[in-house]
Scaffold this motif. Structure first.
Motif, PDB file in Angstrom:
ATOM      1  N   LEU A 114      -1.359   2.452  -8.361  1.00 29.09           N
ATOM      2  CA  LEU A 114      -1.260   1.169  -7.683  1.00 29.09           C
ATOM      3  C   LEU A 114      -1.615   1.303  -6.208  1.00 29.09           C
ATOM      4  O   LEU A 114      -2.324   0.451  -5.649  1.00 29.09           O
ATOM      5  CB  LEU A 114       0.146   0.586  -7.837  1.00 29.09           C
ATOM      6  CG  LEU A 114       0.391  -0.761  -7.166  1.00 29.09           C
ATOM      7  CD1 LEU A 114      -0.524  -1.834  -7.742  1.00 29.09           C
ATOM      8  CD2 LEU A 114       1.849  -1.162  -7.317  1.00 29.09           C
ATOM      9  N   GLY A 115      -1.158   2.364  -5.573  1.00 31.84           N
ATOM     10  CA  GLY A 115      -1.496   2.602  -4.173  1.00 31.84           C
ATOM     11  C   GLY A 115      -2.985   2.766  -3.977  1.00 31.84           C
ATOM     12  O   GLY A 115      -3.575   2.228  -3.014  1.00 31.84           O
ATOM     13  N   LEU A 116      -3.635   3.502  -4.883  1.00 33.47           N
ATOM     14  CA  LEU A 116      -5.086   3.676  -4.791  1.00 33.47           C
ATOM     15  C   LEU A 116      -5.807   2.344  -4.960  1.00 33.47           C
ATOM     16  O   LEU A 116      -6.775   2.046  -4.247  1.00 33.47           O
ATOM     17  CB  LEU A 116      -5.564   4.672  -5.850  1.00 33.47           C
ATOM     18  CG  LEU A 116      -5.193   6.138  -5.607  1.00 33.47           C
ATOM     19  CD1 LEU A 116      -5.579   6.989  -6.813  1.00 33.47           C
ATOM     20  CD2 LEU A 116      -5.865   6.658  -4.342  1.00 33.47           C
ATOM     21  N   VAL A 117      -5.343   1.526  -5.901  1.00 37.44           N
ATOM     22  CA  VAL A 117      -5.950   0.222  -6.128  1.00 37.44           C
ATOM     23  C   VAL A 117      -5.788  -0.653  -4.891  1.00 37.44           C
ATOM     24  O   VAL A 117      -6.733  -1.331  -4.457  1.00 37.44           O
ATOM     25  CB  VAL A 117      -5.339  -0.462  -7.377  1.00 37.44           C
ATOM     26  CG1 VAL A 117      -5.721  -1.924  -7.450  1.00 37.44           C
ATOM     27  CG2 VAL A 117      -5.756   0.259  -8.634  1.00 37.44           C
ATOM     28  N   MET A 118      -4.590  -0.648  -4.317  1.00 32.41           N
ATOM     29  CA  MET A 118      -4.344  -1.496  -3.147  1.00 32.41           C
ATOM     30  C   MET A 118      -5.179  -1.055  -1.952  1.00 32.41           C
ATOM     31  O   MET A 118      -5.684  -1.882  -1.194  1.00 32.41           O
ATOM     32  CB  MET A 118      -2.852  -1.484  -2.786  1.00 32.41           C
ATOM     33  CG  MET A 118      -2.009  -2.253  -3.776  1.00 32.41           C
ATOM     34  SD  MET A 118      -0.258  -2.223  -3.383  1.00 32.41           S
ATOM     35  CE  MET A 118      -0.225  -3.286  -1.963  1.00 32.41           C
ATOM     36  N   ARG A 119      -5.354   0.256  -1.774  1.00 27.95           N
ATOM     37  CA  ARG A 119      -6.172   0.732  -0.663  1.00 27.95           C
ATOM     38  C   ARG A 119      -7.659   0.537  -0.923  1.00 27.95           C
ATOM     39  O   ARG A 119      -8.441   0.328  -0.007  1.00 27.95           O
ATOM     40  CB  ARG A 119      -5.878   2.207  -0.393  1.00 27.95           C
ATOM     41  CG  ARG A 119      -4.601   2.417   0.400  1.00 27.95           C
ATOM     42  CD  ARG A 119      -4.454   3.853   0.848  1.00 27.95           C
ATOM     43  NE  ARG A 119      -4.363   4.787  -0.280  1.00 27.95           N
ATOM     44  CZ  ARG A 119      -3.216   5.160  -0.859  1.00 27.95           C
ATOM     45  NH1 ARG A 119      -2.076   4.680  -0.422  1.00 27.95           N
ATOM     46  NH2 ARG A 119      -3.216   5.990  -1.868  1.00 27.95           N
ATOM     47  N   GLY A 120      -8.053   0.609  -2.168  1.00 27.02           N
ATOM     48  CA  GLY A 120      -9.474   0.529  -2.506  1.00 27.02           C
ATOM     49  C   GLY A 120     -10.003  -0.887  -2.636  1.00 27.02           C
ATOM     50  O   GLY A 120     -11.210  -1.103  -2.578  1.00 27.02           O
ATOM     51  N   THR A 121      -9.172  -1.828  -2.813  1.00 28.48           N
ATOM     52  CA  THR A 121      -9.636  -3.205  -2.987  1.00 28.48           C
ATOM     53  C   THR A 121      -9.696  -3.901  -1.646  1.00 28.48           C
ATOM     54  O   THR A 121      -8.992  -3.569  -0.708  1.00 28.48           O
ATOM     55  CB  THR A 121      -8.727  -3.980  -3.950  1.00 28.48           C
ATOM     56  OG1 THR A 121      -9.306  -5.262  -4.169  1.00 28.48           O
ATOM     57  CG2 THR A 121      -7.351  -4.164  -3.391  1.00 28.48           C
ATOM     58  N   SER A 122     -10.549  -4.860  -1.573  1.00 27.89           N
ATOM     59  CA  SER A 122     -10.617  -5.641  -0.334  1.00 27.89           C
ATOM     60  C   SER A 122      -9.859  -6.949  -0.504  1.00 27.89           C
ATOM     61  O   SER A 122      -9.914  -7.815   0.344  1.00 27.89           O
ATOM     62  CB  SER A 122     -12.086  -5.920   0.031  1.00 27.89           C
ATOM     63  OG  SER A 122     -12.717  -6.636  -1.007  1.00 27.89           O
ATOM     64  N   ASP A 123      -9.173  -7.095  -1.611  1.00 29.44           N
ATOM     65  CA  ASP A 123      -8.381  -8.291  -1.856  1.00 29.44           C
ATOM     66  C   ASP A 123      -7.054  -8.190  -1.110  1.00 29.44           C
ATOM     67  O   ASP A 123      -6.557  -7.117  -0.828  1.00 29.44           O
ATOM     68  CB  ASP A 123      -8.078  -8.464  -3.351  1.00 29.44           C
ATOM     69  CG  ASP A 123      -9.333  -8.735  -4.146  1.00 29.44           C
ATOM     70  OD1 ASP A 123     -10.311  -9.184  -3.548  1.00 29.44           O
ATOM     71  OD2 ASP A 123      -9.319  -8.481  -5.370  1.00 29.44           O
ATOM     72  N   GLY A 124      -6.504  -9.341  -0.833  1.00 26.51           N
ATOM     73  CA  GLY A 124      -5.210  -9.382  -0.174  1.00 26.51           C
ATOM     74  C   GLY A 124      -4.102  -9.382  -1.213  1.00 26.51           C
ATOM     75  O   GLY A 124      -3.843 -10.375  -1.871  1.00 26.51           O
ATOM     76  N   ILE A 125      -3.446  -8.252  -1.397  1.00 26.11           N
ATOM     77  CA  ILE A 125      -2.352  -8.129  -2.367  1.00 26.11           C
ATOM     78  C   ILE A 125      -1.049  -8.125  -1.583  1.00 26.11           C
ATOM     79  O   ILE A 125      -0.928  -7.454  -0.563  1.00 26.11           O
ATOM     80  CB  ILE A 125      -2.491  -6.832  -3.185  1.00 26.11           C
ATOM     81  CG1 ILE A 125      -3.789  -6.856  -3.980  1.00 26.11           C
ATOM     82  CG2 ILE A 125      -1.290  -6.662  -4.100  1.00 26.11           C
ATOM     83  CD1 ILE A 125      -4.086  -5.552  -4.676  1.00 26.11           C
TER      84      ILE A 125
END
Length: 178
Positions: free
Chosen positions: A134-145
């Motif tokens: 989840l941390g990798l996804v949050m850092r890798g995405t440019s979406d605002g989560i």
């Protein structure tokens, strides 16, 4: 059969029993025989029997007390070990295991503790792996989560989310959403 007036207990206590027997000849009483028998051997036998019974009872009681002590000591030692493992598990040491060599209730409880610790350790590893992903996804995405814990009413806005909305300062951003 002993004569009807013979009191064996009293005879044993006094050490002598006096007996009387009629002498019969042709259906006629021709005389009377009086004699005394020593009963000291009965008193001695009764005393010896009492001493032996007392000795056997004392030895039996001592063996029972020793056995119960050893059983209790072993049981308390095993329960203490189980309590120590439970405390260490509660403190987060999931590597600790109960040393188990028996199939009694305490042994089965120790096996259950070991199984629980192993399952908990596996679940925590899975959680850490999921958290890393989840941390990798949050850092890798440019979406605002963002995250909102409804029970505790706590929100989390990562820096990328604030950046997308044009807020650099965390304090002014939180005030908008509270």
């Amino acid at each position: 059969l002993p004569p009807a007036d013979l009191d064996v207990r009293r005879a044993a206590d006094t050490g002598l029993v006096n007996l009387r027997q009629f002498v019969m000849l042709g259906g006629q009483i021709v005389g009377e025989l009086h004699y005394g028998l020593s009963t000291a051997f009965l008193r001695k036998a009764r005393q010896n029997l009492f001493k032996q019974a007392l000795l056997v009872a004392s030895v039996g009681i001592l063996i029972s007390i020793f056995g119960l002590f050893m059983f209790g000591f072993g049981m308390m030692r095993r329960l203490g070990s189980l309590a120590d493992v439970a405390r260490r598990l509660a403190d987060g040491d999931l590597t600790v295991r109960v040393a188990n060599g028996s199939n009694d209730e305490i042994g089965r409880l120790g096996t259950a503790f070991n199984n629980m610790a192993q399952a908990l350790d596996e679940r925590l590893r899975e959680l850490h792996t999921s958290d890393e992903r989840l941390g990798l996804v949050m850092r890798g995405t440019s979406d605002g989560i963002w995250d909102w814990d409804l029970r505790r009413n706590i929100t989390y806005f990562p820096p990328r989310f604030r950046e997308l909305l044009g807020y650099e300062g965390a304090q002014e951003f939180r005030l908008l959403f509270q």
